[in-house]
Design a protein around this motif. Structure first.
Motif, PDB file in Angstrom:
ATOM      1  N   VAL A 212      -4.171   3.647  -3.279  1.00  0.00           N
ATOM      2  CA  VAL A 212      -3.985   3.207  -1.899  1.00  0.00           C
ATOM      3  C   VAL A 212      -3.346   1.825  -1.796  1.00  0.00           C
ATOM      4  O   VAL A 212      -2.306   1.647  -1.173  1.00  0.00           O
ATOM      5  CB  VAL A 212      -5.322   3.233  -1.122  1.00  0.00           C
ATOM      6  CG1 VAL A 212      -5.089   2.854   0.340  1.00  0.00           C
ATOM      7  CG2 VAL A 212      -5.973   4.612  -1.204  1.00  0.00           C
ATOM      8  N   THR A 213      -3.963   0.816  -2.423  1.00  0.00           N
ATOM      9  CA  THR A 213      -3.475  -0.553  -2.266  1.00  0.00           C
ATOM     10  C   THR A 213      -3.089  -1.153  -3.607  1.00  0.00           C
ATOM     11  O   THR A 213      -3.439  -0.632  -4.664  1.00  0.00           O
ATOM     12  CB  THR A 213      -4.543  -1.463  -1.623  1.00  0.00           C
ATOM     13  OG1 THR A 213      -5.610  -1.688  -2.556  1.00  0.00           O
ATOM     14  CG2 THR A 213      -5.100  -0.839  -0.363  1.00  0.00           C
ATOM     15  N   ASP A 214      -2.401  -2.275  -3.554  1.00  0.00           N
ATOM     16  CA  ASP A 214      -1.988  -2.977  -4.761  1.00  0.00           C
ATOM     17  C   ASP A 214      -2.954  -4.129  -5.040  1.00  0.00           C
ATOM     18  O   ASP A 214      -2.727  -5.267  -4.629  1.00  0.00           O
ATOM     19  CB  ASP A 214      -0.566  -3.513  -4.599  1.00  0.00           C
ATOM     20  CG  ASP A 214      -0.024  -4.098  -5.895  1.00  0.00           C
ATOM     21  OD1 ASP A 214      -0.653  -3.886  -6.947  1.00  0.00           O
ATOM     22  OD2 ASP A 214       1.014  -4.775  -5.845  1.00  0.00           O
TER      23      ASP A 214
ATOM     24  N   HIS B 244       0.848  -1.197   0.000  1.00  0.00           N
ATOM     25  CA  HIS B 244       0.000   0.000   0.000  1.00  0.00           C
ATOM     26  C   HIS B 244       0.883   1.247   0.000  1.00  0.00           C
ATOM     27  O   HIS B 244       2.095   1.173   0.235  1.00  0.00           O
ATOM     28  CB  HIS B 244      -0.974   0.015   1.177  1.00  0.00           C
ATOM     29  CG  HIS B 244      -0.311  -0.079   2.519  1.00  0.00           C
ATOM     30  ND1 HIS B 244       0.443   0.947   3.057  1.00  0.00           N
ATOM     31  CD2 HIS B 244      -0.280  -1.084   3.428  1.00  0.00           C
ATOM     32  CE1 HIS B 244       0.886   0.599   4.241  1.00  0.00           C
ATOM     33  NE2 HIS B 244       0.479  -0.633   4.490  1.00  0.00           N
ATOM     34  N   ASN B 245       0.245   2.391  -0.246  1.00  0.00           N
ATOM     35  CA  ASN B 245       0.945   3.676  -0.301  1.00  0.00           C
ATOM     36  C   ASN B 245       0.623   4.562   0.898  1.00  0.00           C
ATOM     37  O   ASN B 245       0.780   5.784   0.821  1.00  0.00           O
ATOM     38  CB  ASN B 245       0.555   4.425  -1.580  1.00  0.00           C
ATOM     39  CG  ASN B 245       1.100   3.770  -2.832  1.00  0.00           C
ATOM     40  OD1 ASN B 245       2.276   3.457  -2.925  1.00  0.00           O
ATOM     41  ND2 ASN B 245       0.230   3.549  -3.806  1.00  0.00           N
ATOM     42  N   LEU B 246       0.163   3.966   1.992  1.00  0.00           N
ATOM     43  CA  LEU B 246      -0.323   4.758   3.116  1.00  0.00           C
ATOM     44  C   LEU B 246       0.713   5.753   3.623  1.00  0.00           C
ATOM     45  O   LEU B 246       0.409   6.937   3.805  1.00  0.00           O
ATOM     46  CB  LEU B 246      -0.767   3.837   4.259  1.00  0.00           C
ATOM     47  CG  LEU B 246      -1.214   4.555   5.545  1.00  0.00           C
ATOM     48  CD1 LEU B 246      -2.396   5.479   5.267  1.00  0.00           C
ATOM     49  CD2 LEU B 246      -1.547   3.539   6.626  1.00  0.00           C
TER      50      LEU B 246
ATOM     51  N   GLN C 191       0.265   9.813   3.592  1.00  0.00           N
ATOM     52  CA  GLN C 191       0.326  10.610   4.821  1.00  0.00           C
ATOM     53  C   GLN C 191       1.388  11.705   4.710  1.00  0.00           C
ATOM     54  O   GLN C 191       1.157  12.842   5.138  1.00  0.00           O
ATOM     55  CB  GLN C 191       0.624   9.698   6.010  1.00  0.00           C
ATOM     56  CG  GLN C 191      -0.520   8.763   6.361  1.00  0.00           C
ATOM     57  CD  GLN C 191      -0.127   7.715   7.394  1.00  0.00           C
ATOM     58  OE1 GLN C 191       1.007   7.225   7.404  1.00  0.00           O
ATOM     59  NE2 GLN C 191      -1.057   7.355   8.266  1.00  0.00           N
ATOM     60  N   GLN C 192       2.536  11.374   4.123  1.00  0.00           N
ATOM     61  CA  GLN C 192       3.594  12.369   3.954  1.00  0.00           C
ATOM     62  C   GLN C 192       3.139  13.527   3.073  1.00  0.00           C
ATOM     63  O   GLN C 192       3.392  14.698   3.396  1.00  0.00           O
ATOM     64  CB  GLN C 192       4.833  11.716   3.348  1.00  0.00           C
ATOM     65  CG  GLN C 192       5.629  10.855   4.301  1.00  0.00           C
ATOM     66  CD  GLN C 192       6.886  10.301   3.656  1.00  0.00           C
ATOM     67  OE1 GLN C 192       7.113  10.455   2.460  1.00  0.00           O
ATOM     68  NE2 GLN C 192       7.720   9.637   4.444  1.00  0.00           N
ATOM     69  N   TYR C 193       2.470  13.201   1.969  1.00  0.00           N
ATOM     70  CA  TYR C 193       2.079  14.249   1.028  1.00  0.00           C
ATOM     71  C   TYR C 193       0.880  15.051   1.509  1.00  0.00           C
ATOM     72  O   TYR C 193       0.695  16.201   1.101  1.00  0.00           O
ATOM     73  CB  TYR C 193       1.866  13.661  -0.366  1.00  0.00           C
ATOM     74  CG  TYR C 193       3.174  13.538  -1.106  1.00  0.00           C
ATOM     75  CD1 TYR C 193       3.585  14.505  -2.014  1.00  0.00           C
ATOM     76  CD2 TYR C 193       4.038  12.482  -0.852  1.00  0.00           C
ATOM     77  CE1 TYR C 193       4.804  14.414  -2.656  1.00  0.00           C
ATOM     78  CE2 TYR C 193       5.261  12.375  -1.486  1.00  0.00           C
ATOM     79  CZ  TYR C 193       5.642  13.348  -2.393  1.00  0.00           C
ATOM     80  OH  TYR C 193       6.856  13.258  -3.017  1.00  0.00           O
TER      81      TYR C 193
END
Length: 220
Positions: A54-56, A27-29, A33-35
């Motif tokens: 979000v997810t793969d 996932h890109n969580l 959150q950083q961006y």
């Protein structure tokens, strides 16, 4: 166009064309959150992430842990965001753009109407959402090619339309310079939808290295 009061703060919007799955393969969580934090630091009222961000390959629930964690980041930084992923609503799965407000709550969601290779159900409802900075509409990727959808959002009062996307090109359809030609096509679609309706259109694609991926984002 409406005359803007001198005392009214103009909205600030951001697009985050992130690279996928370079920090976590599932996932890109963490990156989302950083961006969210980066956009808030620059004074943005809303940050829009790309389609399927979000997810793969997994679907989400609106009250699931990933959406809640993204909501917590929005609350922490007092910013709105749009994330798009396959979402299970009832017994069916849709390609959905989820709008989260400054309090970290899901304000609403839009389901992609014009599918293109999506293994999901098609949405049927055009939606416009009232935020504390503007009335906004949402379209997803291939929706961008249908002027009627944007005109309906205009008639519903939309002032800004966000378009999360994950745009690919059929390489065989271009005899040469396929990336350049498809990018020019995408740019013309964004400009046309903005010009036709006299509102802002914000397109956000992910940054990928795939040969058939168009990593073009813009605010028109």
């Amino acid at each position: 166009m409406k005359k803007v009061s001198k005392n009214k703060k103009l909205p600030v919007i951001a697009v985050a064309p992130i690279r996928y799955f370079d920090m976590d393969k599932e996932h890109n969580l963490k990156k989302i959150q950083q961006y969210i934090g980066k956009a808030a630091k620059r004074g943005a009222d809303l940050v829009c992430f790309p389609e399927a961000c979000v997810t793969d390959g997994k679907h989400l629930l609106l009250d699931g842990p990933l959406i809640r964690a993204i909501g917590d980041a929005c609350k922490k930084h007092a910013i709105w965001c749009i994330v798009t992923e396959d979402v299970k609503l009832g017994e069916r799965i849709f390609n959905s753009a989820v709008l989260i407000n400054r309090n970290g709550k899901v304000k609403g969601h839009y389901e992609k109407i014009y599918l293109c290779g999506d293994d999901t159900h098609a949405g049927t409802e055009v939606k416009v959402f009232k935020t504390d900075f503007a009335k906004i509409g949402i379209a997803i990727c291939w929706d961008l090619t249908f002027p009627r959808l944007f005109n309906e959002m205009k008639l519903m009062g939309a002032e800004i339309v966000f378009c999360p996307a994950k745009w690919y090109v059929d390489i065989e359809s271009h005899p040469h310079s396929h990336t350049e030609r498809e990018t020019n096509l995408l740019r013309s679609l964004v400009l046309a939808r903005a010009h036709e309706n006299v509102f802002y259109v914000a397109l956000c694609n992910p940054y990928l290295k795939d040969a058939d991926q168009i990593s073009y984002s813009a605010i028109a």
